[in-house]
Write an enzyme that holds these catalytic residues in place. Structure first.
Site, PDB file in Angstrom:
ATOM      1  N   LYS A 154       3.905   4.531   5.642  1.00  0.00           N
ATOM      2  CA  LYS A 154       4.036   4.083   4.255  1.00  0.00           C
ATOM      3  C   LYS A 154       2.825   3.257   3.862  1.00  0.00           C
ATOM      4  O   LYS A 154       2.603   2.154   4.359  1.00  0.00           O
ATOM      5  CB  LYS A 154       5.287   3.215   4.069  1.00  0.00           C
ATOM      6  CG  LYS A 154       5.561   2.951   2.599  1.00  0.00           C
ATOM      7  CD  LYS A 154       6.451   1.749   2.359  1.00  0.00           C
ATOM      8  CE  LYS A 154       5.696   0.466   2.163  1.00  0.00           C
ATOM      9  NZ  LYS A 154       4.829   0.423   0.973  1.00  0.00           N
ATOM     10  N   GLU A 229       0.948  -7.411  12.654  1.00  0.00           N
ATOM     11  CA  GLU A 229      -0.371  -8.013  12.383  1.00  0.00           C
ATOM     12  C   GLU A 229      -0.217  -8.751  11.066  1.00  0.00           C
ATOM     13  O   GLU A 229      -0.076  -8.125  10.014  1.00  0.00           O
ATOM     14  CB  GLU A 229      -1.450  -6.929  12.238  1.00  0.00           C
ATOM     15  CG  GLU A 229      -1.694  -6.082  13.473  1.00  0.00           C
ATOM     16  CD  GLU A 229      -2.371  -6.816  14.616  1.00  0.00           C
ATOM     17  OE1 GLU A 229      -2.706  -8.012  14.462  1.00  0.00           O
ATOM     18  OE2 GLU A 229      -2.548  -6.183  15.665  1.00  0.00           O
ATOM     19  N   CYS A 263      -7.328 -10.578   6.545  1.00  0.00           N
ATOM     20  CA  CYS A 263      -6.594 -11.518   7.389  1.00  0.00           C
ATOM     21  C   CYS A 263      -7.532 -12.235   8.351  1.00  0.00           C
ATOM     22  O   CYS A 263      -7.191 -13.282   8.871  1.00  0.00           O
ATOM     23  CB  CYS A 263      -5.473 -10.801   8.133  1.00  0.00           C
ATOM     24  SG  CYS A 263      -5.985  -9.252   8.848  1.00  0.00           S
ATOM     25  N   GLU A 356      -3.252 -19.435   3.451  1.00  0.00           N
ATOM     26  CA  GLU A 356      -4.035 -18.194   3.429  1.00  0.00           C
ATOM     27  C   GLU A 356      -4.124 -17.770   1.966  1.00  0.00           C
ATOM     28  O   GLU A 356      -3.216 -17.146   1.422  1.00  0.00           O
ATOM     29  CB  GLU A 356      -3.347 -17.090   4.241  1.00  0.00           C
ATOM     30  CG  GLU A 356      -4.173 -15.820   4.245  1.00  0.00           C
ATOM     31  CD  GLU A 356      -3.503 -14.648   4.932  1.00  0.00           C
ATOM     32  OE1 GLU A 356      -2.321 -14.383   4.680  1.00  0.00           O
ATOM     33  OE2 GLU A 356      -4.193 -13.972   5.726  1.00  0.00           O
TER      34      GLU A 356
HETATM   35  P1  NAP Z   1       3.504  -7.607   2.005  1.00  0.00           P
HETATM   36  O1  NAP Z   1       4.554  -7.779   0.990  1.00  0.00           O
HETATM   37  O2  NAP Z   1       3.714  -8.184   3.342  1.00  0.00           O
HETATM   38  O3  NAP Z   1       3.208  -6.039   2.088  1.00  0.00           O
HETATM   39  C1  NAP Z   1       2.698  -5.355   3.222  1.00  0.00           C
HETATM   40  C2  NAP Z   1       3.380  -4.002   3.346  1.00  0.00           C
HETATM   41  O4  NAP Z   1       4.773  -4.184   3.645  1.00  0.00           O
HETATM   42  C3  NAP Z   1       3.358  -3.158   2.076  1.00  0.00           C
HETATM   43  O5  NAP Z   1       3.267  -1.791   2.413  1.00  0.00           O
HETATM   44  C4  NAP Z   1       4.705  -3.492   1.473  1.00  0.00           C
HETATM   45  O6  NAP Z   1       5.147  -2.511   0.545  1.00  0.00           O
HETATM   46  C5  NAP Z   1       5.583  -3.531   2.694  1.00  0.00           C
HETATM   47  N1  NAP Z   1       6.844  -4.254   2.502  1.00  0.00           N
HETATM   48  C6  NAP Z   1       7.120  -5.233   1.608  1.00  0.00           C
HETATM   49  N2  NAP Z   1       8.393  -5.638   1.744  1.00  0.00           N
HETATM   50  C7  NAP Z   1       8.932  -4.928   2.746  1.00  0.00           C
HETATM   51  C8  NAP Z   1      10.224  -4.879   3.357  1.00  0.00           C
HETATM   52  N3  NAP Z   1      11.201  -5.697   2.972  1.00  0.00           N
HETATM   53  N4  NAP Z   1      10.436  -4.013   4.362  1.00  0.00           N
HETATM   54  C9  NAP Z   1       9.456  -3.202   4.784  1.00  0.00           C
HETATM   55  N5  NAP Z   1       8.228  -3.181   4.245  1.00  0.00           N
HETATM   56  C10 NAP Z   1       7.952  -4.045   3.245  1.00  0.00           C
HETATM   57  O7  NAP Z   1       2.142  -8.175   1.470  1.00  0.00           O
HETATM   58  P2  NAP Z   1       1.700  -8.279  -0.077  1.00  0.00           P
HETATM   59  O8  NAP Z   1       2.863  -8.719  -0.921  1.00  0.00           O
HETATM   60  O9  NAP Z   1       1.036  -7.050  -0.430  1.00  0.00           O
HETATM   61  O10 NAP Z   1       0.681  -9.467   0.005  1.00  0.00           O
HETATM   62  C11 NAP Z   1       1.159 -10.817   0.017  1.00  0.00           C
HETATM   63  C12 NAP Z   1       0.306 -11.686   0.905  1.00  0.00           C
HETATM   64  O11 NAP Z   1       0.348 -11.220   2.247  1.00  0.00           O
HETATM   65  C13 NAP Z   1      -1.166 -11.699   0.589  1.00  0.00           C
HETATM   66  O12 NAP Z   1      -1.474 -12.536  -0.476  1.00  0.00           O
HETATM   67  C14 NAP Z   1      -1.746 -12.126   1.907  1.00  0.00           C
HETATM   68  O13 NAP Z   1      -1.688 -13.521   2.055  1.00  0.00           O
HETATM   69  C15 NAP Z   1      -0.856 -11.473   2.915  1.00  0.00           C
HETATM   70  N6  NAP Z   1      -1.396 -10.187   3.422  1.00  0.00           N
HETATM   71  C16 NAP Z   1      -1.890 -10.150   4.677  1.00  0.00           C
HETATM   72  C17 NAP Z   1      -2.411  -8.970   5.165  1.00  0.00           C
HETATM   73  C18 NAP Z   1      -2.970  -8.850   6.532  1.00  0.00           C
HETATM   74  O14 NAP Z   1      -3.823  -8.018   6.764  1.00  0.00           O
HETATM   75  N7  NAP Z   1      -2.508  -9.622   7.486  1.00  0.00           N
HETATM   76  C19 NAP Z   1      -2.448  -7.846   4.370  1.00  0.00           C
HETATM   77  C20 NAP Z   1      -1.902  -7.905   3.086  1.00  0.00           C
HETATM   78  C21 NAP Z   1      -1.387  -9.092   2.646  1.00  0.00           C
HETATM   79  P3  NAP Z   1       4.769  -2.701  -1.010  1.00  0.00           P
HETATM   80  O15 NAP Z   1       3.354  -2.418  -1.137  1.00  0.00           O
HETATM   81  O16 NAP Z   1       5.600  -1.696  -1.714  1.00  0.00           O
HETATM   82  O17 NAP Z   1       5.125  -4.110  -1.356  1.00  0.00           O
END
Ligand code: NAP
Ligand code: MG
Length: 454
Positions: A154, A229, A263, A356
């Site tokens: 996904k 991660e 990250c 972060e």
């Molecule tokens: P996120 O919500 O953690 O999303 C990451 C992935 O998980 C996306 O594919 C998301 O789908 C999916 N997801 C969300 N809720 C889920 C659930 N309940 N069950 C299974 N999968 C789920 O991250 P974000 O909202 O895009 O970003 C928020 C913050 O996370 C950023 O501002 C940053 O601080 C951090 N972040 C960290 C990394 C890293 O590389 N470590 C990467 C991205 C973000 P959807 O796209 O449909 O929400």
């Protein structure tokens, strides 16, 4: 809502509409992946290796197209986007060597022969964030497929285009359709089915620590395997004995690459007090020199943030009262632009120094001595990456051993090579991706004893 409008973050124009996979369609795809598993694991090691190399060749042939898709969908600079597509090719080639090397052990035992086998898990799911859509997908699917698993993937809702294309390239290369399926959709729908559907044997998740914790808790109900991660608040530690010119010239690229949406971004610069003034003097022109603008242009070094919502989150950290030391430039007008910004909070208790932010904001804070630097670098609940700038080799090693993080670099900001392990300490994650051992995370060890008694 059954479809999602993909937006170009540099222009705010709608690029394309992508259908969202429903929970029911996700379960159907998982069932197909499960049905495809026995035949895929039975493909001979040499043939599975050849298919992965053909997939790598298909990616190689499509690099320019993939890169342009990422520029348009994610606002990545064209230079970065080409590297990212090349990384998928390299990771596929690297793990194409694995099927022929899933070597077990023969362990001496009395009364028989003891063998171990590296068995595939079954259906593996990969959940990808929006910040590096191509590499993070490849780090999951390449070793998973190599080990004989089938994969459902996904992409982030915001950035599905390159993942969809990678799915097409896999099919063109001869990977059976149900062995590798890309399911664009919402985390709360598709991602949640990966966690809840018992036919999925593992979840590989990259994203926020908050969602990572929910996934780990959800997987616990089935003792489902997880690799996580998650986030990072990574320190770039600059000692007074370092090559300060080089440390200052490189610091912006250690944090502002991908507009800080990384990250591994070194978003906390710790500078030894005796070198602080000199370092800041050198840092200012380096930050102002970062070329921010149209990500499609070869010379551009930093593009926009991913979305209006994310821009709002990053912007909320900076107000007229913020301790801004200096800023770089950013285009005016349409697009989710935010200039490189250097702040000097009074200490680590300030959210600027501890959160972060995931945008082009870096905090610079002083430290006194080596012990102080290590303690400050370890102040966060994260532990993903970090850098140490010093000319003293002993100090470089002592501090490297002292910082609780999975990926450190000395006199450099590099974190990721596909042939070295990558992952976090503490709340930055669980498990390791990449490197020679990543395939182990996609197999179970089976022990078999064969009696030789008459
Ligand atoms: P996120 O919500 O953690 O999303 C990451 C992935 O998980 C996306 O594919 C998301 O789908 C999916 N997801 C969300 N809720 C889920 C659930 N309940 N069950 C299974 N999968 C789920 O991250 P974000 O909202 O895009 O970003 C928020 C913050 O996370 C950023 O501002 C940053 O601080 C951090 N972040 C960290 C990394 C890293 O590389 N470590 C990467 C991205 C973000 P959807 O796209 O449909 O929400
Ligand atoms: Mg989210």
């Amino acid at each position: 809502m059954t479809s999602f409008a993909v937006i170009n973050p540099a222009t705010e124009e709608v690029v394309r509409s992508v259908a969202l996979t429903s929970a029911e369609e996700t379960d159907t795809a998982i069932a197909r992946a499960r049905a495809a598993f026995p035949a895929w694991r039975a493909v001979s090691p040499g043939d599975r290796a050849r298919l992965l190399r053909r997939f790598a060749d298909a990616v190689e042939g499509d690099i320019e197209n993939l890169a342009q898709l990422e520029v348009t969908n994610s606002g990545h600079t064209i230079g970065n986007a080409r590297w990212e597509a090349g990384n998928v090719r390299d990771v596929l080639n690297y793990y194409s060597a694995s099927p022929e090397r899933l070597i077990g052990k023969q362990i001496p035992v009395p009364g028989g022969v003891n063998l171990t086998f590296a068995e595939p898990l079954g259906v593996v799911s990969v959940i990808v964030p929006w910040n590096f859509p191509m590499p993070i997908a490849g780090w999951g699917f390449a070793p998973a497929l190599a080990a004989g698993n089938t994969v459902v993937l996904k992409p982030a809702e915001l950035t599905p285009l390159t993942a969809i294309r990678l799915g097409e390239l896999a099919r063109e290369a001869g990977i059976p359709e149900d062995v590798f399926q890309v399911l664009p959709g919402k985390g709360s729908v598709v991602g949640q089915r990966f966690v809840d559907n018992p036919a999925v044997r593992k979840v590989v998740f990259t994203g926020s620590t908050e969602v990572g914790k929910q996934i780990m808790a959800g997987c616990a109900a089935q003792v489902k395997r997880v690799t996580l991660e998650l986030g990072g608040k990574n320190a770039n530690i600059v000692f007074a004995d370092a090559d300060l010119e080089k440390a200052a010239a490189r610091a912006p690229y250690g944090v502002f690459d991908n507009a800080g949406q990384d990250c591994c971004a070194r978003s906390l610069i710790l500078v030894q007090a005796s070198a602080y003034d000199k370092f800041m003097e050198l840092l200012e022109p380096a930050v102002k020199g970062v070329v921010v603008g149209d990500p499609g242009l070869e010379a551009t070094e930093m593009g926009p943030l991913i979305s209006a919502q994310h821009k709002q989150k990053v912007s909320s950290y900076i107000s007229s009262d913020s301790p801004v030391a200096f800023r770089g430039s950013a285009p005016e007008g349409d697009g989710f632009w935010f200039p490189p910004t250097v702040v000097t909070p009074s200490g680590l208790q300030d959210p600027l120094a501890s959160d972060e932010i995931f945008g082009p904001v870096v905090a610079v804070v002083r430290f006194e001595d080596e012990a102080d630097a290590v303690k400050m670098a370890n102040h966060t609940e994260y532990g993903l990456s970090g850098s140490i700038w010093t000319r003293d080799v002993g100090r470089a090693l002592r501090v490297s051993r002292g910082v609780e993080a999975g990926n450190l670099s000395v006199n450099s900001h590099s974190s990721v090579r596909y042939w070295t392990p990558f992952g976090g300490f503490k709340q930055s994650g669980l498990g390791r991706e990449l490197g020679p051992d990543a395939v182990d995370a996609f197999t179970e060890t089976k022990n078999v004893f064969i009696s030789t008694e008459e």
